[in-house]
Write a protein that holds these residues in place. Structure first.
Motif, mmCIF file in Angstrom:
data_model
loop_
_atom_site.group_PDB
_atom_site.id
_atom_site.type_symbol
_atom_site.label_atom_id
_atom_site.label_comp_id
_atom_site.label_asym_id
_atom_site.label_seq_id
_atom_site.Cartn_x
_atom_site.Cartn_y
_atom_site.Cartn_z
ATOM 1 N N GLU A 48 -12.428 51.552 -9.424
ATOM 2 C CA GLU A 48 -11.351 51.388 -8.448
ATOM 3 C C GLU A 48 -11.832 51.746 -7.040
ATOM 4 O O GLU A 48 -11.134 52.398 -6.280
ATOM 5 C CB GLU A 48 -10.152 52.261 -8.830
ATOM 6 N N LYS A 49 -13.005 51.289 -6.713
ATOM 7 C CA LYS A 49 -13.657 51.648 -5.450
ATOM 8 C C LYS A 49 -12.803 51.301 -4.223
ATOM 9 O O LYS A 49 -12.696 52.090 -3.291
ATOM 10 C CB LYS A 49 -15.006 50.935 -5.367
ATOM 11 N N GLU A 50 -12.170 50.143 -4.216
ATOM 12 C CA GLU A 50 -11.381 49.714 -3.059
ATOM 13 C C GLU A 50 -10.221 50.671 -2.780
ATOM 14 O O GLU A 50 -9.928 50.991 -1.624
ATOM 15 C CB GLU A 50 -10.848 48.306 -3.288
ATOM 16 N N GLU B 171 -11.638 53.729 -1.124
ATOM 17 C CA GLU B 171 -12.056 53.429 0.252
ATOM 18 C C GLU B 171 -10.843 53.336 1.179
ATOM 19 O O GLU B 171 -10.896 53.807 2.315
ATOM 20 C CB GLU B 171 -12.862 52.132 0.285
ATOM 21 N N ASN B 172 -9.760 52.738 0.687
ATOM 22 C CA ASN B 172 -8.541 52.624 1.502
ATOM 23 C C ASN B 172 -7.955 53.996 1.826
ATOM 24 O O ASN B 172 -7.510 54.242 2.952
ATOM 25 C CB ASN B 172 -7.501 51.756 0.802
ATOM 26 N N VAL B 173 -7.956 54.898 0.848
ATOM 27 C CA VAL B 173 -7.453 56.252 1.097
ATOM 28 C C VAL B 173 -8.328 56.953 2.127
ATOM 29 O O VAL B 173 -7.830 57.586 3.063
ATOM 30 C CB VAL B 173 -7.374 57.067 -0.220
ATOM 31 N N THR B 174 -9.637 56.820 1.963
ATOM 32 C CA THR B 174 -10.578 57.478 2.885
ATOM 33 C C THR B 174 -10.422 56.931 4.303
ATOM 34 O O THR B 174 -10.385 57.693 5.272
ATOM 35 C CB THR B 174 -12.021 57.286 2.391
ATOM 36 N N LYS B 175 -10.302 55.609 4.436
ATOM 37 C CA LYS B 175 -10.127 54.996 5.766
ATOM 38 C C LYS B 175 -8.800 55.436 6.398
ATOM 39 O O LYS B 175 -8.748 55.748 7.588
ATOM 40 C CB LYS B 175 -10.171 53.477 5.663
#
Length: 183
Positions: free
Chosen positions: A63-65, A68-72
């Motif tokens: 669930e990489k995306e 990444e969305n949370v981190t961004k």
């Protein structure tokens, strides 16, 4: 006698003006203090999010995306400098967190993981503290804006450069929709 009455009226008006000015200064400082309280709670949240993401990542590596969305979104929220920018960034972060929890729902072993449950509880607690801070901030903004806009205090507010402050409102769109999790 008339000079005495006029002098008394001038003195009373001066005291009234000083009182309004001091109240405006007090409310301006309360708004700044309230914003600082929101900022403190948001920083606590930003510090907790990487731990939550890492915990979930261990179980849901594909669930990489979502991660990444949370981190961004977290990075954007941390770099926001105005109330409006903070509102937009917090809306995006809230949406990303909803999706993160939806991913967590897909992994039963994660839902029962003690570390995940503890982080989720801490995040819920911080969210409640953020809500309280937002209410306090918006209450002080309401009081200040009322004084800035009301007659005759608006005359003093305009004279001394006091202006309305923006409310901190988040779009609850993410809370109204069911997040989609796709594999």
């Amino acid at each position: 006698m008339i000079g005495y009455i006029i002098g008394l009226i001038v003195i009373l008006l001066a005291f009234y003006g000083v009182g309004i000015y001091n109240r405006l200064v007090k409310l301006k400082n309360l708004v700044e203090e309230a914003w600082s309280g929101i900022d403190v709670q948001l920083k606590k949240r930003y510090n907790l999010i990487p731990n939550l993401v890492e915990t979930v990542k261990g179980y849901a590596t594909h669930e990489k995306e979502t991660f990444e969305n949370v981190t961004k979104a977290r990075a954007a929220a941390q770099s926001a400098s105005t109330v409006e920018e903070q509102q937009n960034a917090e809306n995006q972060l809230n949406k990303a967190l909803v999706n993160l929890y939806a991913v967590a729902e897909q992994y039963p072993e994660l839902k029962s993981n003690v570390n995940f449950l503890k982080l989720q509880d801490e995040l819920s607690s911080i969210e409640q503290d953020i809500e309280k801070s937002r209410r306090y901030y918006n209450g002080t903004v309401r009081d200040k804006n009322t004084l800035v806009e009301s007659f005759p205090s608006n005359l003093f507010a305009n004279m001394f450069g006091f202006s309305k402050s923006p409310f901190f409102e988040l779009d609850n769109e993410a809370e109204r929709t069911v997040p989609q999790v796709k594999f």
